[in-house]
Write a protein that holds these residues in place. Structure first.
Motif, PDB file in Angstrom:
ATOM      1  N   VAL A  40       0.846  -1.202   0.000  1.00 39.91           N
ATOM      2  CA  VAL A  40       0.000   0.000   0.000  1.00 39.91           C
ATOM      3  C   VAL A  40       0.878   1.247   0.000  1.00 39.91           C
ATOM      4  CG1 VAL A  40      -1.722   1.300   1.326  1.00 39.91           C
ATOM      5  CG2 VAL A  40      -1.968  -1.185   1.029  1.00 39.91           C
ATOM      6  N   ALA A  41       1.929   1.249   0.803  1.00 39.35           N
ATOM      7  CA  ALA A  41       2.838   2.399   0.840  1.00 39.35           C
ATOM      8  C   ALA A  41       3.461   2.637  -0.533  1.00 39.35           C
ATOM      9  CB  ALA A  41       3.919   2.180   1.891  1.00 39.35           C
ATOM     10  N   VAL A  42       3.936   1.577  -1.185  1.00 36.91           N
ATOM     11  CA  VAL A  42       4.542   1.710  -2.513  1.00 36.91           C
ATOM     12  C   VAL A  42       3.519   2.267  -3.510  1.00 36.91           C
ATOM     13  CG1 VAL A  42       5.456   0.368  -4.475  1.00 36.91           C
ATOM     14  CG2 VAL A  42       6.352  -0.003  -2.158  1.00 36.91           C
ATOM     15  N   GLU A  43       2.292   1.746  -3.461  1.00 41.02           N
ATOM     16  CA  GLU A  43       1.240   2.207  -4.382  1.00 41.02           C
ATOM     17  C   GLU A  43       0.987   3.705  -4.235  1.00 41.02           C
ATOM     18  OE1 GLU A  43      -1.963   2.020  -7.194  1.00 41.02           O
ATOM     19  OE2 GLU A  43      -0.318   0.639  -6.787  1.00 41.02           O
ATOM     20  N   TYR A  44       0.830   4.168  -3.009  1.00 39.06           N
ATOM     21  CA  TYR A  44       0.453   5.573  -2.816  1.00 39.06           C
ATOM     22  C   TYR A  44       1.640   6.527  -2.896  1.00 39.06           C
ATOM     23  CZ  TYR A  44      -4.183   4.057  -2.729  1.00 39.06           C
ATOM     24  OH  TYR A  44      -5.369   3.516  -3.150  1.00 39.06           O
ATOM     25  N   GLY A  46       3.894   5.974  -5.153  1.00 42.23           N
ATOM     26  CA  GLY A  46       3.931   6.040  -6.615  1.00 42.23           C
ATOM     27  C   GLY A  46       2.898   7.002  -7.178  1.00 42.23           C
ATOM     28  N   ILE A  47       1.697   6.972  -6.620  1.00 42.10           N
ATOM     29  CA  ILE A  47       0.663   7.904  -7.071  1.00 42.10           C
ATOM     30  C   ILE A  47       1.089   9.337  -6.763  1.00 42.10           C
ATOM     31  CG2 ILE A  47      -1.700   8.703  -6.607  1.00 42.10           C
ATOM     32  CD1 ILE A  47      -2.478   5.702  -6.362  1.00 42.10           C
ATOM     33  N   ALA A  48       1.655   9.567  -5.573  1.00 40.89           N
ATOM     34  CA  ALA A  48       2.098  10.913  -5.204  1.00 40.89           C
ATOM     35  C   ALA A  48       3.172  11.436  -6.162  1.00 40.89           C
ATOM     36  CB  ALA A  48       2.618  10.918  -3.771  1.00 40.89           C
ATOM     37  N   ALA A  49       3.978  10.537  -6.710  1.00 43.42           N
ATOM     38  CA  ALA A  49       5.050  10.940  -7.626  1.00 43.42           C
ATOM     39  C   ALA A  49       4.554  11.103  -9.070  1.00 43.42           C
ATOM     40  CB  ALA A  49       6.177   9.914  -7.582  1.00 43.42           C
ATOM     41  N   SER A  50       3.361  10.656  -9.355  1.00 44.42           N
ATOM     42  CA  SER A  50       2.842  10.674 -10.722  1.00 44.42           C
ATOM     43  C   SER A  50       2.329  12.064 -11.112  1.00 44.42           C
ATOM     44  CB  SER A  50       1.687   9.668 -10.852  1.00 44.42           C
ATOM     45  OG  SER A  50       1.070   9.810 -12.115  1.00 44.42           O
ATOM     46  N   PRO A  51       2.659  12.507 -12.318  1.00 43.39           N
ATOM     47  CA  PRO A  51       2.114  13.792 -12.778  1.00 43.39           C
ATOM     48  C   PRO A  51       0.672  13.680 -13.297  1.00 43.39           C
ATOM     49  CG  PRO A  51       3.589  12.890 -14.438  1.00 43.39           C
ATOM     50  CD  PRO A  51       3.649  11.948 -13.249  1.00 43.39           C
ATOM     51  N   THR A  52       0.158  12.437 -13.412  1.00 42.59           N
ATOM     52  CA  THR A  52      -1.178  12.263 -14.002  1.00 42.59           C
ATOM     53  C   THR A  52      -2.163  11.546 -13.093  1.00 42.59           C
ATOM     54  OG1 THR A  52      -0.507  10.185 -15.056  1.00 42.59           O
ATOM     55  CG2 THR A  52      -0.219  12.212 -16.353  1.00 42.59           C
ATOM     56  N   HIS A  53      -1.792  11.318 -11.828  1.00 44.90           N
ATOM     57  CA  HIS A  53      -2.639  10.547 -10.911  1.00 44.90           C
ATOM     58  C   HIS A  53      -2.485  11.168  -9.527  1.00 44.90           C
ATOM     59  CE1 HIS A  53      -3.975   6.111 -10.002  1.00 44.90           C
ATOM     60  NE2 HIS A  53      -4.646   6.961  -9.268  1.00 44.90           N
ATOM     61  N   ASP A  54      -3.587  11.394  -8.845  1.00 49.97           N
ATOM     62  CA  ASP A  54      -3.552  11.978  -7.502  1.00 49.97           C
ATOM     63  C   ASP A  54      -4.448  11.177  -6.565  1.00 49.97           C
ATOM     64  OD1 ASP A  54      -1.988  14.526  -7.833  1.00 49.97           O
ATOM     65  OD2 ASP A  54      -3.532  14.867  -9.345  1.00 49.97           O
ATOM     66  N   ALA A  55      -4.093  11.166  -5.303  1.00 48.88           N
ATOM     67  CA  ALA A  55      -4.919  10.520  -4.274  1.00 48.88           C
ATOM     68  C   ALA A  55      -5.304  11.580  -3.247  1.00 48.88           C
ATOM     69  CB  ALA A  55      -4.163   9.375  -3.620  1.00 48.88           C
ATOM     70  N   TRP A  56      -6.527  11.457  -2.732  1.00 51.53           N
ATOM     71  CA  TRP A  56      -7.092  12.437  -1.811  1.00 51.53           C
ATOM     72  C   TRP A  56      -7.690  11.715  -0.612  1.00 51.53           C
ATOM     73  CZ3 TRP A  56      -6.007  17.142  -3.765  1.00 51.53           C
ATOM     74  CH2 TRP A  56      -5.791  17.228  -5.152  1.00 51.53           C
ATOM     75  N   LEU A  57      -7.441  12.254   0.562  1.00 54.29           N
ATOM     76  CA  LEU A  57      -8.068  11.722   1.768  1.00 54.29           C
ATOM     77  C   LEU A  57      -9.347  12.509   2.009  1.00 54.29           C
ATOM     78  CD1 LEU A  57      -7.918   9.780   4.171  1.00 54.29           C
ATOM     79  CD2 LEU A  57      -6.749  11.599   5.435  1.00 54.29           C
TER      80      LEU A  57
END
Length: 183
Positions: A40-44, A46-57
């Motif tokens: 889960v840590a690796v997945e999120y 990775g999302i944080a580093a992506s210029p085209t994908h974001d995660a929101w709490l």
């Protein structure tokens, strides 16, 4: 009931919370049932580093209750070649935490209303795109309430997805949008 979204902190406490949410049996459609904390840590991260994908709490009345992801479907390797995609499309995923305590009527609607408002706050977004598993009848009904229309079923890794789109106009005319304006 007030639902809000903010940046996803990548601290250990938040990642433990996400791990509990995405691996819970009620979250089977999230496809992370066997994930470890490190997965889960690796997945999120990775999302944080992506210029085209974001995660929101997401929080409801200040309490962390949901996870939302937004992404550019034209950059997604599983979606980018779909002929239905158009400029101005924004992909979205939402996961409501497994319940802990008494039922909260209207919670999931409040969450989706907040996520849709977040997605459509950007004037460049013309449509919101979702691709839920066709077996997820609960989200299908809620998506329809928000104004999504299924374009077709597509084979994606681990699922047959109901590729669906919601225009600004369709959401504005939707039952869910009317609920947003009565709060």
């Amino acid at each position: 009931m007030r639902a809000t979204l903010g940046p996803l902190p990548l601290d250990p406490a938040t990642l433990r919370l996400l791990h509990a949410w995405v691996t819970h049996p009620r979250s089977a459609f999230w496809q992370m049932q066997g994930a470890t904390y490190d997965d889960v840590a690796v997945e999120y991260v990775g999302i944080a580093a992506s210029p085209t994908h974001d995660a929101w709490l997401g929080r409801v009345d200040g309490e962390p209750i949901f996870l939302a992801e937004t992404y550019d479907p034209a950059a997604d390797p599983h979606l980018r070649d779909l002929p239905e995609l158009e400029p101005g499309d924004l992909g979205m995923h939402v996961l409501v935490a497994p319940p802990t305590g008494p039922p909260r009527p209207g919670l999931t609607r409040a969450v989706l209303a907040a996520v849709m408002a977040h997605c459509l706050a950007d004037p460049a977004v013309r449509r919101v795109v979702v691709e839920p598993d066709v077996r997820n009848t609960a989200i299908a009904a809620l998506n329809a309430e928000a104004g999504f229309v299924v374009a077709r079923h597509v084979a994606l890794p681990g699922k047959t997805a109901a590729l669906s789109f919601c225009t600004r106009e369709a959401h504005g005319a939707s039952r869910l949008s009317r609920l947003e304006t009565t709060r």
